[in-house]
Design a protein around this motif. Structure first.
Motif, PDB file in Angstrom:
ATOM      1  N   THR A 104       0.826  -1.200   0.000  1.00  0.00           N
ATOM      2  CA  THR A 104       0.000   0.000   0.000  1.00  0.00           C
ATOM      3  C   THR A 104       0.863   1.255   0.000  1.00  0.00           C
ATOM      4  OG1 THR A 104      -1.744  -1.167   1.205  1.00  0.00           O
ATOM      5  CG2 THR A 104      -1.820   1.229   1.239  1.00  0.00           C
ATOM      6  N   ALA A 105       1.932   1.250   0.807  1.00  0.00           N
ATOM      7  CA  ALA A 105       2.833   2.396   0.862  1.00  0.00           C
ATOM      8  C   ALA A 105       3.533   2.617  -0.476  1.00  0.00           C
ATOM      9  CB  ALA A 105       3.868   2.186   1.972  1.00  0.00           C
ATOM     10  N   VAL A 106       4.042   1.545  -1.054  1.00  0.00           N
ATOM     11  CA  VAL A 106       4.717   1.658  -2.343  1.00  0.00           C
ATOM     12  C   VAL A 106       3.754   2.160  -3.415  1.00  0.00           C
ATOM     13  CG1 VAL A 106       5.795   0.344  -4.208  1.00  0.00           C
ATOM     14  CG2 VAL A 106       6.512  -0.036  -1.839  1.00  0.00           C
ATOM     15  N   ALA A 107       2.513   1.648  -3.399  1.00  0.00           N
ATOM     16  CA  ALA A 107       1.526   2.067  -4.401  1.00  0.00           C
ATOM     17  C   ALA A 107       1.239   3.558  -4.286  1.00  0.00           C
ATOM     18  CB  ALA A 107       0.233   1.267  -4.221  1.00  0.00           C
ATOM     19  N   ALA A 108       1.139   4.070  -3.070  1.00  0.00           N
ATOM     20  CA  ALA A 108       0.880   5.502  -2.892  1.00  0.00           C
ATOM     21  C   ALA A 108       2.044   6.346  -3.402  1.00  0.00           C
ATOM     22  CB  ALA A 108       0.611   5.801  -1.414  1.00  0.00           C
ATOM     23  N   VAL A 109       3.280   5.918  -3.088  1.00  0.00           N
ATOM     24  CA  VAL A 109       4.456   6.652  -3.565  1.00  0.00           C
ATOM     25  C   VAL A 109       4.571   6.560  -5.090  1.00  0.00           C
ATOM     26  CG1 VAL A 109       6.980   6.765  -3.496  1.00  0.00           C
ATOM     27  CG2 VAL A 109       5.689   6.389  -1.383  1.00  0.00           C
ATOM     28  N   VAL A 110       4.295   5.394  -5.638  1.00  0.00           N
ATOM     29  CA  VAL A 110       4.338   5.216  -7.091  1.00  0.00           C
ATOM     30  C   VAL A 110       3.282   6.091  -7.767  1.00  0.00           C
ATOM     31  CG1 VAL A 110       3.831   3.572  -8.957  1.00  0.00           C
ATOM     32  CG2 VAL A 110       5.365   2.918  -7.087  1.00  0.00           C
ATOM     33  N   GLY A 111       2.076   6.156  -7.181  1.00  0.00           N
ATOM     34  CA  GLY A 111       1.045   7.026  -7.736  1.00  0.00           C
ATOM     35  C   GLY A 111       1.487   8.474  -7.769  1.00  0.00           C
ATOM     36  N   MET A 112       2.142   8.919  -6.706  1.00  0.00           N
ATOM     37  CA  MET A 112       2.662  10.278  -6.663  1.00  0.00           C
ATOM     38  C   MET A 112       3.727  10.497  -7.740  1.00  0.00           C
ATOM     39  SD  MET A 112       4.995  11.914  -3.622  1.00  0.00           S
ATOM     40  CE  MET A 112       6.202  13.200  -4.014  1.00  0.00           C
ATOM     41  N   GLY A 113       4.707   9.567  -7.805  1.00  0.00           N
ATOM     42  CA  GLY A 113       5.788   9.716  -8.774  1.00  0.00           C
ATOM     43  C   GLY A 113       5.305   9.699 -10.209  1.00  0.00           C
ATOM     44  N   ALA A 114       4.321   8.836 -10.507  1.00  0.00           N
ATOM     45  CA  ALA A 114       3.779   8.771 -11.863  1.00  0.00           C
ATOM     46  C   ALA A 114       3.054  10.061 -12.218  1.00  0.00           C
ATOM     47  CB  ALA A 114       2.833   7.580 -11.981  1.00  0.00           C
ATOM     48  N   ALA A 115       2.311  10.616 -11.273  1.00  0.00           N
ATOM     49  CA  ALA A 115       1.582  11.857 -11.535  1.00  0.00           C
ATOM     50  C   ALA A 115       2.536  13.027 -11.778  1.00  0.00           C
ATOM     51  CB  ALA A 115       0.651  12.173 -10.366  1.00  0.00           C
ATOM     52  N   LEU A 116       3.648  13.045 -11.051  1.00  0.00           N
ATOM     53  CA  LEU A 116       4.604  14.141 -11.196  1.00  0.00           C
ATOM     54  C   LEU A 116       5.622  13.900 -12.302  1.00  0.00           C
ATOM     55  CD1 LEU A 116       5.352  14.925  -7.418  1.00  0.00           C
ATOM     56  CD2 LEU A 116       3.603  15.903  -8.912  1.00  0.00           C
ATOM     57  N   GLY A 117       5.623  12.692 -12.883  1.00  0.00           N
ATOM     58  CA  GLY A 117       6.544  12.375 -13.963  1.00  0.00           C
ATOM     59  C   GLY A 117       7.972  12.167 -13.521  1.00  0.00           C
ATOM     60  N   VAL A 118       8.183  11.748 -12.258  1.00  0.00           N
ATOM     61  CA  VAL A 118       9.546  11.593 -11.738  1.00  0.00           C
ATOM     62  C   VAL A 118       9.783  10.185 -11.187  1.00  0.00           C
ATOM     63  CG1 VAL A 118       9.821  14.046 -11.219  1.00  0.00           C
ATOM     64  CG2 VAL A 118       8.820  12.527  -9.495  1.00  0.00           C
ATOM     65  N   LEU A 119       8.937   9.252 -11.534  1.00  0.00           N
ATOM     66  CA  LEU A 119       9.023   7.904 -10.974  1.00  0.00           C
ATOM     67  C   LEU A 119      10.191   7.133 -11.567  1.00  0.00           C
ATOM     68  CD1 LEU A 119       7.669   5.778  -9.151  1.00  0.00           C
ATOM     69  CD2 LEU A 119       6.266   5.113 -11.113  1.00  0.00           C
ATOM     70  N   ASP A 120      10.950   6.453 -10.713  1.00  0.00           N
ATOM     71  CA  ASP A 120      12.034   5.575 -11.148  1.00  0.00           C
ATOM     72  C   ASP A 120      11.441   4.190 -11.399  1.00  0.00           C
ATOM     73  OD1 ASP A 120      14.235   3.894 -11.453  1.00  0.00           O
ATOM     74  OD2 ASP A 120      15.442   4.949  -9.958  1.00  0.00           O
ATOM     75  N   TRP A 121      11.145   3.889 -12.660  1.00  0.00           N
ATOM     76  CA  TRP A 121      10.471   2.635 -13.000  1.00  0.00           C
ATOM     77  C   TRP A 121      11.364   1.426 -12.770  1.00  0.00           C
ATOM     78  CZ3 TRP A 121       5.451   2.192 -13.531  1.00  0.00           C
ATOM     79  CH2 TRP A 121       4.707   3.333 -13.870  1.00  0.00           C
ATOM     80  N   ARG A 122      12.669   1.617 -12.813  1.00  0.00           N
ATOM     81  CA  ARG A 122      13.568   0.495 -12.556  1.00  0.00           C
ATOM     82  C   ARG A 122      13.400   0.008 -11.119  1.00  0.00           C
ATOM     83  NH1 ARG A 122      18.374  -0.551 -10.265  1.00  0.00           N
ATOM     84  NH2 ARG A 122      19.662  -2.210 -11.182  1.00  0.00           N
ATOM     85  N   THR A 123      13.334   0.947 -10.179  1.00  0.00           N
ATOM     86  CA  THR A 123      13.129   0.567  -8.780  1.00  0.00           C
ATOM     87  C   THR A 123      11.792  -0.134  -8.602  1.00  0.00           C
ATOM     88  OG1 THR A 123      14.470   2.441  -8.029  1.00  0.00           O
ATOM     89  CG2 THR A 123      12.996   1.435  -6.418  1.00  0.00           C
ATOM     90  N   VAL A 124      10.769   0.372  -9.281  1.00  0.00           N
ATOM     91  CA  VAL A 124       9.450  -0.267  -9.215  1.00  0.00           C
ATOM     92  C   VAL A 124       9.541  -1.718  -9.694  1.00  0.00           C
ATOM     93  CG1 VAL A 124       7.080  -0.252 -10.092  1.00  0.00           C
ATOM     94  CG2 VAL A 124       8.216   1.903  -9.518  1.00  0.00           C
ATOM     95  N   GLY A 125      10.206  -1.927 -10.823  1.00  0.00           N
ATOM     96  CA  GLY A 125      10.336  -3.273 -11.372  1.00  0.00           C
ATOM     97  C   GLY A 125      11.071  -4.222 -10.441  1.00  0.00           C
ATOM     98  N   VAL A 126      12.165  -3.735  -9.844  1.00  0.00           N
ATOM     99  CA  VAL A 126      12.945  -4.575  -8.933  1.00  0.00           C
ATOM    100  C   VAL A 126      12.118  -4.968  -7.712  1.00  0.00           C
ATOM    101  CG1 VAL A 126      14.916  -4.594  -7.357  1.00  0.00           C
ATOM    102  CG2 VAL A 126      15.187  -3.689  -9.672  1.00  0.00           C
ATOM    103  N   VAL A 127      11.414  -4.016  -7.136  1.00  0.00           N
ATOM    104  CA  VAL A 127      10.630  -4.286  -5.933  1.00  0.00           C
ATOM    105  C   VAL A 127       9.480  -5.239  -6.230  1.00  0.00           C
ATOM    106  CG1 VAL A 127       9.073  -3.243  -4.233  1.00  0.00           C
ATOM    107  CG2 VAL A 127      11.259  -2.146  -4.764  1.00  0.00           C
TER     108      VAL A 127
END
Length: 351
Positions: free
Chosen positions: A108-131
């Protein structure tokens, strides 16, 4: 004055999140111990509070760093953004507590942070994939290790230890020790969920943030923990002391390893994968292995034995409800966070 008000708001929201994490994680860590009658709810809550702090201070800092700066650069966690992320995390976990299910706090925490990063266009997708990859691998590993133990080694472990007949007090101490190990691993993984945005934004130092998160989780163990301990301890499976020992030991070891590597991982998912895997392995132990893959090959006697074992060892209805909640909670948290931060960015509310 405004800065002080924002800081107070951030602390309040972090405590709100920590309390809800404590309620959710206590059920996972001590549900088997309370369900088997080894510990009272109050004693389990007290031990949870102590060992969460130990886990947070020793290993949890690695997860705080990942969640606070690995997905989204730390400078984007402004005070307003930090409070927003924590609110989404807290309400997502609260939903699980209200329906008496130990939700995946880390997901849930990761999803909230990912939602924020995607909205702002600054998300590190590599970290998302690894996790996400480690989430999948850890659940699979936990399930199959416990399924192997349940099918091939469980009866031998029970016969060798013979905990109940040799020394009931020893059996109880072993289960309590493993539950405390679970609480330690919960602290290592979940303290970050309550305070990582505040630490990432620089509003708190690392040790101060971990202390705040640990105390809040401990408070949640007393306030909300009994609800989820009842579900995990009684509804999913009828755990013997030996089964509690096996499932919790494997789950805590998997989660501690992931936390040491800085991966935010789910205690709820890993332990329940262990419980279901152990139950499935035990339910299939009187059935030939080829017939497990192709059930139509079972004889009537084998089919009856397998059906009886499945009914006694785990409850499919409760398991289904838990899995649905796991999927729904982080999904909703991520989507709501994305929509809210997208709107906030357009309205310039994140400064």
């Amino acid at each position: 004055m405004v800065a002080s008000a924002v800081l107070i708001g951030g602390v309040a929201v972090a405590i709100f999140v920590g309390v809800n994490i404590g309620g959710s994680s206590t059920g996972v860590a001590f549900g088997p111990a309370t369900g088997s009658g080894v510990l009272s709810m109050r004693s389990a809550s007290a031990l949870m509070a102590v060992f969460v702090l130990i886990g947070g201070f020793t290993i949890g800092t690695n997860v705080v760093e990942t969640l606070g700066s690995g997905f989204v650069p730390a400078e984007y966690f402004t005070p307003a953004a930090s409070i927003g992320v924590l609110l989404f995390i807290g309400f997502g976990i609260l939903f699980g507590n209200l329906v008496k299910v130990s939700t995946s706090t880390s997901q849930t925490a990761v999803a909230a942070v990912v939602g924020m990063g995607a909205a702002l266009g600054v998300l590190d997708w590599r970290t998302v994939g690894v996790v996400v990859l480690w989430w999948i691998l850890s659940a699979i590993l936990a399930f199959w290790v416990c399924a192997f133990v349940g099918r091939y080694l469980y009866d031998a472990v029970v016969a060798t230890l013979d905990l109940e007949s040799r020394n009931t007090k020893l059996a109880e101490l072993v289960v309590i020790a493993i539950s405390c190990y679970m609480a330690f691993s919960a602290g290592a993984s979940n303290v970050a969920n309550a305070v990582a945005p505040l630490v990432g934004s620089g509003q708190f130092g690392m040790l101060t943030g971990v202390a705040l998160g640990g105390v809040a989780i401990g408070a949640g163990a007393f306030a909300l923990g009994p609800r989820t301990m009842e579900t995990v301890g009684e509804d999913i499976t009828d755990l013997s002391l030996e089964a509690s020992l096996i499932a919790e030991m494997i789950a805590a070891s998997v989660l501690t390893g992931l936390s040491w590597a800085g991966i935010p991982a789910s205690l709820a998912v890993v332990l329940t994968a262990c419980v279901i895997g152990l139950g499935w392995g035990r339910a299939s132990r009187r059935v030939p292995l080829p017939a497990v893959v192709r059930p139509e090959g079972l004889t009537e006697r084998e089919r009856s034995a397998w059906a009886g074992d499945q009914l006694d060892l785990f409850h499919p209805g409760t398991t289904k409800r838990i899995v649905i909640t796991w999927i729904a909670t982080p999904t909703v948290a991520g989507l709501v966070a994305f929509g809210a931060f997208e709107a906030a960015q357009r309205l310039q509310l994140l400064a």
